[in-house]
Design a protein around this motif. Structure first.
Motif, PDB file in Angstrom:
ATOM      1  N   ILE A  56       0.835  -1.200   0.000  1.00 48.76           N
ATOM      2  CA  ILE A  56       0.000   0.000   0.000  1.00 48.76           C
ATOM      3  C   ILE A  56       0.870   1.250   0.000  1.00 48.76           C
ATOM      4  N   LEU A  57       1.874   1.275   0.859  1.00 48.43           N
ATOM      5  CA  LEU A  57       2.751   2.447   0.928  1.00 48.43           C
ATOM      6  C   LEU A  57       3.497   2.647  -0.388  1.00 48.43           C
ATOM      7  N   ARG A  58       4.017   1.569  -0.960  1.00 50.27           N
ATOM      8  CA  ARG A  58       4.757   1.669  -2.225  1.00 50.27           C
ATOM      9  C   ARG A  58       3.858   2.211  -3.333  1.00 50.27           C
ATOM     10  N   ASN A  59       2.649   1.683  -3.441  1.00 51.39           N
ATOM     11  CA  ASN A  59       1.737   2.150  -4.480  1.00 51.39           C
ATOM     12  C   ASN A  59       1.287   3.584  -4.236  1.00 51.39           C
ATOM     13  N   PHE A  60       1.123   3.960  -2.973  1.00 47.70           N
ATOM     14  CA  PHE A  60       0.759   5.345  -2.681  1.00 47.70           C
ATOM     15  C   PHE A  60       1.879   6.290  -3.094  1.00 47.70           C
ATOM     16  N   LEU A  61       3.117   5.944  -2.786  1.00 44.77           N
ATOM     17  CA  LEU A  61       4.240   6.804  -3.161  1.00 44.77           C
ATOM     18  C   LEU A  61       4.393   6.901  -4.677  1.00 44.77           C
ATOM     19  N   ASN A  62       4.210   5.782  -5.381  1.00 44.93           N
ATOM     20  CA  ASN A  62       4.271   5.818  -6.847  1.00 44.93           C
ATOM     21  C   ASN A  62       3.125   6.650  -7.425  1.00 44.93           C
ATOM     22  N   GLY A  63       1.938   6.514  -6.854  1.00 42.30           N
ATOM     23  CA  GLY A  63       0.800   7.313  -7.291  1.00 42.30           C
ATOM     24  C   GLY A  63       0.999   8.789  -6.982  1.00 42.30           C
ATOM     25  N   LEU A  64       1.640   9.086  -5.864  1.00 45.12           N
ATOM     26  CA  LEU A  64       1.906  10.474  -5.489  1.00 45.12           C
ATOM     27  C   LEU A  64       2.862  11.131  -6.480  1.00 45.12           C
ATOM     28  N   ILE A  65       3.825  10.374  -6.972  1.00 48.53           N
ATOM     29  CA  ILE A  65       4.745  10.894  -7.986  1.00 48.53           C
ATOM     30  C   ILE A  65       3.968  11.274  -9.242  1.00 48.53           C
ATOM     31  N   ILE A  66       3.078  10.391  -9.676  1.00 50.90           N
ATOM     32  CA  ILE A  66       2.265  10.679 -10.870  1.00 50.90           C
ATOM     33  C   ILE A  66       1.352  11.867 -10.609  1.00 50.90           C
ATOM     34  N   HIS A  67       0.778  11.924  -9.426  1.00 52.95           N
ATOM     35  CA  HIS A  67      -0.134  13.021  -9.061  1.00 52.95           C
ATOM     36  C   HIS A  67       0.586  14.370  -9.077  1.00 52.95           C
ATOM     37  N   MET A  68       1.816  14.392  -8.580  1.00 52.90           N
ATOM     38  CA  MET A  68       2.539  15.657  -8.447  1.00 52.90           C
ATOM     39  C   MET A  68       3.205  16.121  -9.745  1.00 52.90           C
ATOM     40  N   ARG A  69       3.757  15.210 -10.532  1.00 62.06           N
ATOM     41  CA  ARG A  69       4.480  15.661 -11.727  1.00 62.06           C
ATOM     42  C   ARG A  69       3.971  15.078 -13.032  1.00 62.06           C
ATOM     43  N   GLY A  70       2.903  14.320 -12.988  1.00 63.77           N
ATOM     44  CA  GLY A  70       2.301  13.796 -14.206  1.00 63.77           C
ATOM     45  C   GLY A  70       2.844  12.432 -14.574  1.00 63.77           C
ATOM     46  N   PRO A  71       2.214  11.786 -15.539  1.00 60.49           N
ATOM     47  CA  PRO A  71       2.663  10.450 -15.953  1.00 60.49           C
ATOM     48  C   PRO A  71       4.028  10.509 -16.623  1.00 60.49           C
ATOM     49  N   LYS A  72       4.747   9.417 -16.518  1.00 58.61           N
ATOM     50  CA  LYS A  72       6.083   9.327 -17.101  1.00 58.61           C
ATOM     51  C   LYS A  72       5.965   9.314 -18.627  1.00 58.61           C
ATOM     52  N   GLU A  73       6.765  10.148 -19.251  1.00 55.33           N
ATOM     53  CA  GLU A  73       6.773  10.193 -20.705  1.00 55.33           C
ATOM     54  C   GLU A  73       7.565   9.016 -21.235  1.00 55.33           C
ATOM     55  N   LYS A  74       7.121   8.485 -22.367  1.00 56.14           N
ATOM     56  CA  LYS A  74       7.839   7.376 -22.985  1.00 56.14           C
ATOM     57  C   LYS A  74       9.083   7.926 -23.671  1.00 56.14           C
ATOM     58  N   PRO A  75      10.236   7.326 -23.414  1.00 56.23           N
ATOM     59  CA  PRO A  75      11.452   7.826 -24.078  1.00 56.23           C
ATOM     60  C   PRO A  75      11.402   7.526 -25.573  1.00 56.23           C
ATOM     61  N   GLU A  76      11.994   8.417 -26.338  1.00 59.14           N
ATOM     62  CA  GLU A  76      12.042   8.217 -27.783  1.00 59.14           C
ATOM     63  C   GLU A  76      13.071   7.137 -28.097  1.00 59.14           C
ATOM     64  N   SER A  77      12.769   6.351 -29.097  1.00 59.17           N
ATOM     65  CA  SER A  77      13.720   5.309 -29.492  1.00 59.17           C
ATOM     66  C   SER A  77      14.854   5.965 -30.276  1.00 59.17           C
ATOM     67  N   PRO A  78      16.057   5.401 -30.215  1.00 56.13           N
ATOM     68  CA  PRO A  78      17.211   5.988 -30.909  1.00 56.13           C
ATOM     69  C   PRO A  78      17.019   6.079 -32.421  1.00 56.13           C
ATOM     70  N   GLU A  79      16.247   5.151 -33.011  1.00 53.30           N
ATOM     71  CA  GLU A  79      16.062   5.170 -34.452  1.00 53.30           C
ATOM     72  C   GLU A  79      15.274   6.397 -34.932  1.00 53.30           C
ATOM     73  N   SER A  80      14.362   6.894 -34.091  1.00 51.31           N
ATOM     74  CA  SER A  80      13.518   8.016 -34.510  1.00 51.31           C
ATOM     75  C   SER A  80      14.300   9.336 -34.520  1.00 51.31           C
ATOM     76  N   LYS A  81      15.423   9.408 -33.825  1.00 49.59           N
ATOM     77  CA  LYS A  81      16.213  10.634 -33.793  1.00 49.59           C
ATOM     78  C   LYS A  81      17.099  10.783 -35.030  1.00 49.59           C
ATOM     79  N   VAL A  82      17.357   9.712 -35.739  1.00 49.56           N
ATOM     80  CA  VAL A  82      18.267   9.740 -36.883  1.00 49.56           C
ATOM     81  C   VAL A  82      17.600  10.309 -38.095  1.00 49.56           C
TER      82      VAL A  82
END
Length: 82
Positions: A56-82
């Motif tokens: 419960i504590l772990r999930n609350f802390l992970n949810g608090l991170i999302i609540h405070m700074r938003g969902p984690k953005e998906k990193p771009e793959s190296p192929e798309s930068k070329v």
């Protein structure tokens, strides 16, 4: 310091209600009832006291991170930068 103490202190520091905590836990797809949540915030000598588990504590802390700074953005793959 127990997990219950940490949850109590975070609840006070963030000015969260039970419904707010349930919403934060829902951000990480973790469901908890209001009854279970209130049992965590009771005093240890109360008959309906429930110790707060690590999950419960772990999930609350992970949810608090999302609540405070938003969902984690998906990193771009190296192929798309070329």
């Amino acid at each position: 310091m127990s997990n219950n103490d940490i949850m109590k202190k975070l609840r006070i520091a963030m000015h969260f209600t039970d419904d707010d905590i349930i919403k934060v836990l829902a951000l990480v797809n973790f469901r908890v009832s209001k009854t279970e949540l209130t049992a965590i915030f009771r005093k240890e000598d109360h008959p309906n006291f429930k110790p707060c588990g690590d999950q419960i504590l772990r999930n609350f802390l992970n949810g608090l991170i999302i609540h405070m700074r938003g969902p984690k953005e998906k990193p771009e793959s190296p192929e798309s930068k070329v």
